[in-house]
Scaffold this motif. Structure first.
Motif, mmCIF file in Angstrom:
data_model
loop_
_atom_site.group_PDB
_atom_site.id
_atom_site.type_symbol
_atom_site.label_atom_id
_atom_site.label_comp_id
_atom_site.label_asym_id
_atom_site.label_seq_id
_atom_site.Cartn_x
_atom_site.Cartn_y
_atom_site.Cartn_z
ATOM 1 N N ASP A 144 33.348 30.881 59.910
ATOM 2 C CA ASP A 144 33.768 32.273 59.842
ATOM 3 C C ASP A 144 34.940 32.414 58.874
ATOM 4 N N GLY A 145 34.611 32.662 57.643
ATOM 5 C CA GLY A 145 35.624 32.806 56.623
ATOM 6 C C GLY A 145 34.978 33.038 55.274
ATOM 7 N N VAL A 146 35.796 33.104 54.257
ATOM 8 C CA VAL A 146 35.328 33.326 52.890
ATOM 9 C C VAL A 146 36.045 32.338 51.973
ATOM 10 N N PHE A 147 35.456 32.107 50.804
ATOM 11 C CA PHE A 147 36.085 31.172 49.874
ATOM 12 C C PHE A 147 35.731 31.520 48.444
ATOM 13 N N GLU A 148 36.525 31.005 47.540
ATOM 14 C CA GLU A 148 36.290 31.087 46.102
ATOM 15 C C GLU A 148 36.635 29.734 45.495
ATOM 16 N N GLY A 149 35.871 29.321 44.516
ATOM 17 C CA GLY A 149 36.183 28.138 43.722
ATOM 18 C C GLY A 149 36.672 28.601 42.362
ATOM 19 N N ILE A 150 37.859 28.177 41.982
ATOM 20 C CA ILE A 150 38.498 28.681 40.762
ATOM 21 C C ILE A 150 38.912 27.493 39.891
ATOM 22 N N ARG A 151 38.400 27.432 38.676
ATOM 23 C CA ARG A 151 38.836 26.397 37.733
ATOM 24 C C ARG A 151 40.092 26.891 37.018
ATOM 25 N N PHE A 152 40.937 25.919 36.635
ATOM 26 C CA PHE A 152 42.071 26.275 35.782
ATOM 27 C C PHE A 152 42.145 25.303 34.611
ATOM 28 N N TYR A 153 42.515 25.873 33.469
ATOM 29 C CA TYR A 153 42.583 25.137 32.214
ATOM 30 C C TYR A 153 43.930 25.425 31.570
ATOM 31 N N GLN A 154 44.617 24.370 31.144
ATOM 32 C CA GLN A 154 45.922 24.515 30.485
ATOM 33 C C GLN A 154 46.847 25.419 31.303
ATOM 34 N N ARG A 155 46.845 25.170 32.611
ATOM 35 C CA ARG A 155 47.713 25.888 33.571
ATOM 36 C C ARG A 155 47.410 27.388 33.677
ATOM 37 N N ARG A 156 46.168 27.765 33.399
ATOM 38 C CA ARG A 156 45.755 29.161 33.563
ATOM 39 C C ARG A 156 44.463 29.212 34.349
ATOM 40 N N ALA A 157 44.442 30.078 35.360
ATOM 41 C CA ALA A 157 43.240 30.243 36.181
ATOM 42 C C ALA A 157 42.186 30.990 35.385
ATOM 43 N N PHE A 158 40.952 30.518 35.476
ATOM 44 C CA PHE A 158 39.839 31.145 34.769
ATOM 45 C C PHE A 158 39.407 32.399 35.509
ATOM 46 N N ARG A 159 39.586 33.547 34.871
ATOM 47 C CA ARG A 159 39.157 34.859 35.375
ATOM 48 C C ARG A 159 39.619 35.100 36.822
ATOM 49 N N LEU A 160 40.890 34.854 37.059
ATOM 50 C CA LEU A 160 41.459 34.987 38.403
ATOM 51 C C LEU A 160 41.265 36.381 39.006
ATOM 52 N N PRO A 161 41.498 37.474 38.281
ATOM 53 C CA PRO A 161 41.296 38.796 38.902
ATOM 54 C C PRO A 161 39.876 38.982 39.442
ATOM 55 N N GLN A 162 38.878 38.494 38.702
ATOM 56 C CA GLN A 162 37.495 38.629 39.161
ATOM 57 C C GLN A 162 37.246 37.794 40.418
ATOM 58 N N HIS A 163 37.814 36.597 40.468
ATOM 59 C CA HIS A 163 37.667 35.758 41.661
ATOM 60 C C HIS A 163 38.320 36.411 42.880
ATOM 61 N N LEU A 164 39.510 36.961 42.687
ATOM 62 C CA LEU A 164 40.207 37.584 43.818
ATOM 63 C C LEU A 164 39.505 38.861 44.270
ATOM 64 N N GLN A 165 38.917 39.590 43.327
ATOM 65 C CA GLN A 165 38.153 40.780 43.706
ATOM 66 C C GLN A 165 36.930 40.370 44.530
ATOM 67 N N ARG A 166 36.230 39.325 44.111
ATOM 68 C CA ARG A 166 35.051 38.871 44.855
ATOM 69 C C ARG A 166 35.457 38.350 46.237
ATOM 70 N N LEU A 167 36.611 37.688 46.338
ATOM 71 C CA LEU A 167 37.110 37.223 47.638
ATOM 72 C C LEU A 167 37.347 38.411 48.570
ATOM 73 N N GLN A 168 37.978 39.466 48.042
ATOM 74 C CA GLN A 168 38.226 40.669 48.839
ATOM 75 C C GLN A 168 36.923 41.311 49.302
ATOM 76 N N LEU A 169 35.931 41.394 48.411
ATOM 77 C CA LEU A 169 34.641 41.979 48.781
ATOM 78 C C LEU A 169 33.941 41.141 49.845
ATOM 79 N N SER A 170 34.007 39.824 49.713
ATOM 80 C CA SER A 170 33.403 38.937 50.715
ATOM 81 C C SER A 170 34.080 39.112 52.063
ATOM 82 N N ALA A 171 35.409 39.191 52.056
ATOM 83 C CA ALA A 171 36.151 39.367 53.316
ATOM 84 C C ALA A 171 35.807 40.709 53.960
ATOM 85 N N ARG A 172 35.733 41.740 53.137
ATOM 86 C CA ARG A 172 35.385 43.059 53.660
ATOM 87 C C ARG A 172 33.993 43.047 54.299
ATOM 88 N N ALA A 173 33.069 42.302 53.715
ATOM 89 C CA ALA A 173 31.694 42.243 54.228
ATOM 90 C C ALA A 173 31.615 41.649 55.630
#
Length: 194
Positions: A32-61
């Motif tokens: 019972d939970g939600v998750f996201e897998g996020i890669r980071f390159y050169q100390r920057r998260a890859f498309r972090l806003p999109q990952h966090l938006q999808r996490l929020q949508l999953s949690a809301r569901a």
């Protein structure tokens, strides 16, 4: 602290081996939970806003309230990434939290927010990758990635309706191909199309 693997757990940054959750966490007991897998390159998260938006949508569901705002989650991720010199991967999870045995989530009063960061090299080639098929025997995706095929100058990929994850990287690949003038097509693929 070792930078090989770090965990942020409910406001604490710890070596992963010291991060603990209760055994009656509904994320552990019932998934019972939600998750996201996020890669980071050169100390920057890859498309972090999109990952966090999808996490929020999953949690809301699943009617799970994430106890941190998007800005707070961004700070957590940036803090973890700042502890690494290499490229890596973050598994961001929000579990329902500890509660009584049984499926009723109302006994869980405090969700756990967990972010595990590990240093990993960029994969050059993947050996033994599994191709997942849907119930009709058509290609859905790989075990940990989306499938793309180039045929006659066109970029083909199974549509999400075939069981493919609506991946953030998948979306970017399609956008970049189209911007570069490459024809793309989301169409059902059989195993003999590979």
């Amino acid at each position: 602290m070792s930078t090989h693997s770090l965990t942020w757990l409910n406001d604490q940054l710890l070596p992963t081996s010291q991060a603990l959750i209760p055994v009656n966490d509904h994320g552990l007991l019932y998934g019972d939970g939600v998750f996201e897998g996020i890669r980071f390159y050169q100390r920057r998260a890859f498309r972090l806003p999109q990952h966090l938006q999808r996490l929020q949508l999953s949690a809301r569901a699943i009617a799970l309230e994430i106890p941190l705002s998007t800005d707070e989650l961004t700070t957590v991720i940036e803090r973890l990434i700042g502890s690494f010199a290499d490229d890596g991967y973050i598994r961001l999870m929000v579990t329902r939290g500890a509660g009584q045995m049984g499926l009723n989530p109302q006994s869980c009063t405090r969700p756990n927010v967990i972010a595990i960061a590990i240093a990993i090299a960029i994969a050059i080639a993947i050996d033994g990758e599994a191709i997942l098929l849907n119930g009709q025997g058509r290609v859905a995706e790989g075990a940990a990635d989306n499938i793309f095929i180039v045929r006659n100058g066109r970029l083909l990929t199974p549509p999400c309706s075939e069981g493919a994850l609506e991946g953030i990287t998948r979306e970017l690949v399609l956008q970049l191909a189209q911007a570069d003038g490459i024809e793309t097509s989301e169409q059902p693929l059989g195993v003999y199309d590979l």
